[in-house]
Design an enzyme around this catalytic site. Structure first.
Site, mmCIF file in Angstrom:
data_model
loop_
_atom_site.group_PDB
_atom_site.id
_atom_site.type_symbol
_atom_site.label_atom_id
_atom_site.label_comp_id
_atom_site.label_asym_id
_atom_site.label_seq_id
_atom_site.Cartn_x
_atom_site.Cartn_y
_atom_site.Cartn_z
ATOM 1 N N ASN A 114 0.833 -1.210 0.000
ATOM 2 C CA ASN A 114 0.000 0.000 0.000
ATOM 3 C C ASN A 114 0.857 1.245 0.000
ATOM 4 O O ASN A 114 1.960 1.273 0.548
ATOM 5 C CB ASN A 114 -0.970 -0.017 1.200
ATOM 6 C CG ASN A 114 -0.401 0.704 2.409
ATOM 7 O OD1 ASN A 114 -0.520 1.936 2.525
ATOM 8 N ND2 ASN A 114 0.253 -0.026 3.302
ATOM 9 N N PHE A 118 -1.744 8.209 4.290
ATOM 10 C CA PHE A 118 -2.520 8.845 5.375
ATOM 11 C C PHE A 118 -3.757 9.573 4.841
ATOM 12 O O PHE A 118 -4.011 10.745 5.181
ATOM 13 C CB PHE A 118 -1.679 9.855 6.162
ATOM 14 C CG PHE A 118 -0.564 9.274 6.999
ATOM 15 C CD1 PHE A 118 -0.497 7.925 7.291
ATOM 16 C CD2 PHE A 118 0.420 10.110 7.530
ATOM 17 C CE1 PHE A 118 0.534 7.408 8.068
ATOM 18 C CE2 PHE A 118 1.454 9.616 8.314
ATOM 19 C CZ PHE A 118 1.503 8.263 8.571
ATOM 20 N N SER A 179 5.692 5.359 8.758
ATOM 21 C CA SER A 179 5.033 5.051 7.482
ATOM 22 C C SER A 179 5.989 5.390 6.350
ATOM 23 O O SER A 179 6.613 6.455 6.352
ATOM 24 C CB SER A 179 3.754 5.863 7.319
ATOM 25 O OG SER A 179 3.341 5.792 5.965
ATOM 26 N N ASN A 181 5.013 6.076 3.411
ATOM 27 C CA ASN A 181 4.236 6.720 2.350
ATOM 28 C C ASN A 181 4.029 8.223 2.525
ATOM 29 O O ASN A 181 3.269 8.832 1.787
ATOM 30 C CB ASN A 181 2.884 6.019 2.208
ATOM 31 C CG ASN A 181 3.065 4.558 1.838
ATOM 32 O OD1 ASN A 181 3.881 4.238 0.983
ATOM 33 N ND2 ASN A 181 2.329 3.672 2.503
ATOM 34 N N THR A 182 4.649 8.808 3.536
ATOM 35 C CA THR A 182 4.661 10.264 3.672
ATOM 36 C C THR A 182 6.109 10.699 3.544
ATOM 37 O O THR A 182 6.943 10.298 4.366
ATOM 38 C CB THR A 182 4.080 10.695 5.044
ATOM 39 O OG1 THR A 182 2.701 10.342 5.088
ATOM 40 C CG2 THR A 182 4.226 12.196 5.265
ATOM 41 N N LYS A 216 5.704 3.846 17.027
ATOM 42 C CA LYS A 216 5.653 2.758 16.039
ATOM 43 C C LYS A 216 6.869 2.853 15.131
ATOM 44 O O LYS A 216 7.142 3.913 14.559
ATOM 45 C CB LYS A 216 4.364 2.825 15.224
ATOM 46 C CG LYS A 216 4.227 1.643 14.261
ATOM 47 C CD LYS A 216 2.807 1.486 13.783
ATOM 48 C CE LYS A 216 2.650 0.326 12.820
ATOM 49 N NZ LYS A 216 1.256 0.139 12.384
ATOM 50 N N ASN A 245 5.870 -1.311 11.358
ATOM 51 C CA ASN A 245 5.097 -0.805 10.232
ATOM 52 C C ASN A 245 5.429 -1.653 8.991
ATOM 53 O O ASN A 245 6.130 -2.655 9.098
ATOM 54 C CB ASN A 245 5.455 0.671 10.009
ATOM 55 C CG ASN A 245 4.232 1.470 9.549
ATOM 56 O OD1 ASN A 245 3.528 1.036 8.631
ATOM 57 N ND2 ASN A 245 3.985 2.603 10.159
#
Ligand SMILES: Cc1cc2nc3c(=O)[nH]c(=O)nc-3n(C[C@H](O)[C@H](O)[C@H](O)COP(=O)(O)O)c2cc1C
Length: 339
Positions: A114, A118, A179, A181-182, A216, A245
């Site tokens: 994925n 967010f 994450s 993805n940021t 996390k 994560n």
């Protein structure tokens, strides 16, 4: 089995094989439950209470962050057997996330990739929902992250806003600095940046109450980076670590689906399991902090291995998406009486 052989294929067919549509429809359907039907919980849960970082959990299996970012189905998760729920990651500003497609199911590998980024309605919207609908009947974790448009240098204030807005509702906070993805987010795991972020969040938290803050972590950190991170966590009174994560690695992807590894984003599920357990073991050996183990828990024995590696609680995302609520029952049964 019924879920994997019949229900999941039917859900995918009806959604034109688009995983995000399946996800959206499932959460929407579950959000219709406005109270917890005790009968359902009787089917999926096998409670075996545990106290971790000062909170009482009816069982050790939680819903991982990302499944219900906006807390839409809060009363459904306990009914499906979960002993705690982590909503979010939410950010101060509502944001749409990355362009679609951004979610890829690799069922042959028990995996998902994925790059959601967010997508969420923002901290204030979640606070309003929790005020209106109430909390679930199990401990509620709230994962907070950085708004995409906010520069890294202003991250502290961005996280602090969400912490304050959501403070009355969280049983614990997960500070998400992992994450993939940021852009730039994982740099907040570096010693100086993390020390500043945790120092400020702990100060703010201490003014407001005693809610535990957890961090996390990514599975892609080196041992020395992880050791440094743990020192910072210890120094700032962090209550626990969530490991891990999703990963940027594509190790372990096999067969025709391996080509999907070219998609950008974080990989979860079976290919992550071994690394996630390694990180749990490392955290357990190098710090006294309680751990929520997450990554590739796809059956009861996987959950048990997480606890054996040093976790006190486990969370599930990909396994639940691919195997359905029967997995939560299986994990609960395997873990009942574990200690
Ligand atoms: C579609 C998707 C969205 C996710 N979103 C978040 C998120 O918003 N915040 C977060 O901390 N983790 C997020 N995660 C990571 C999961 O919480 C979990 O750490 C990871 O998927 C490993 O567990 P699993 O193998 O059981 O899926 C997401 C995972 C997936 C698959």
């Amino acid at each position: 089995m019924l879920f994997e052989k019949l229900i999941r294929p039917a859900l995918y067919r009806l959604a034109g094989n688009d995983p995000e549509t399946v996800h959206e429809r499932t959460v929407r359907a579950l959000s219709l439950l406005r109270a917890e039907p005790p009968l359902l919980r009787g089917i999926y849960a096998e409670d075996d209470p545990a106290t971790v970082f000062g909170l009482s959990f009816p069982n050790r299996v939680g819903l991982a962050a990302g499944m219900d970012k906006d807390g839409r189905a809060l009363h459904a998760w306990p009914a499906l057997g979960f002993g705690f729920v982590e909503v979010g990651t939410v950010t101060r500003l509502a944001q749409p996330g990355n362009p679609k497609p951004r979610l890829f199911t690799l069922a042959g590998n028990d995996a998902v990739i994925n790059r959601m980024g967010f997508n969420n309605s923002g901290a204030d919207a979640l606070a309003a929902k929790l005020a209106a609908r109430g909390k679930p009947g199990v401990p509620l974790g709230i994962s907070i992250g950085k708004s995409k448009v906010v520069p890294l240098g202003e991250a502290v204030e961005d996280y602090r806003y969400s912490l304050r807005a959501l403070y009355p509702y969280a049983d614990y906070f997960a500070v998400n600095v992992s994450s993939p993805n940021t852009p730039g987010l994982r740099e907040l795991q570096d010693k100086a940046a993390l020390a500043e972020l945790l120092g400020e969040l702990q100060r703010t938290s201490a003014d407001l109450g005693t809610t535990p803050l957890l961090v996390k972590v990514a599975p892609d950190l080196t041992d020395s980076a992880l050791a440094e991170l743990l020192e910072v966590c210890d120094a700032h009174g962090v209550a626990g670590v969530i490991a891990t994560n999703t990963t940027l690695s594509r190790n372990g992807l096999t067969g025709p689906e391996a080509a999907a590894g070219a998609e950008a984003g974080g990989l979860s599920g079976r290919p992550l399991a071994e690394r996630a357990r390694e990180v749990v073991k490392f955290v357990h050996t190098h710090s006294g902090l309680p751990i929520i183990g997450v990554g590739g828990v796809l059956c009861g024995p996987d959950a048990r291995r997480m606890l054996d590696a040093g976790a006190s609680l486990v969370q599930v995302y990909t396994g639940f998406a691919l195997k359905g609520p029967g997995l939560i029952r299986e994990i609960n049964r395997t873990l009942a009486g574990w200690r």
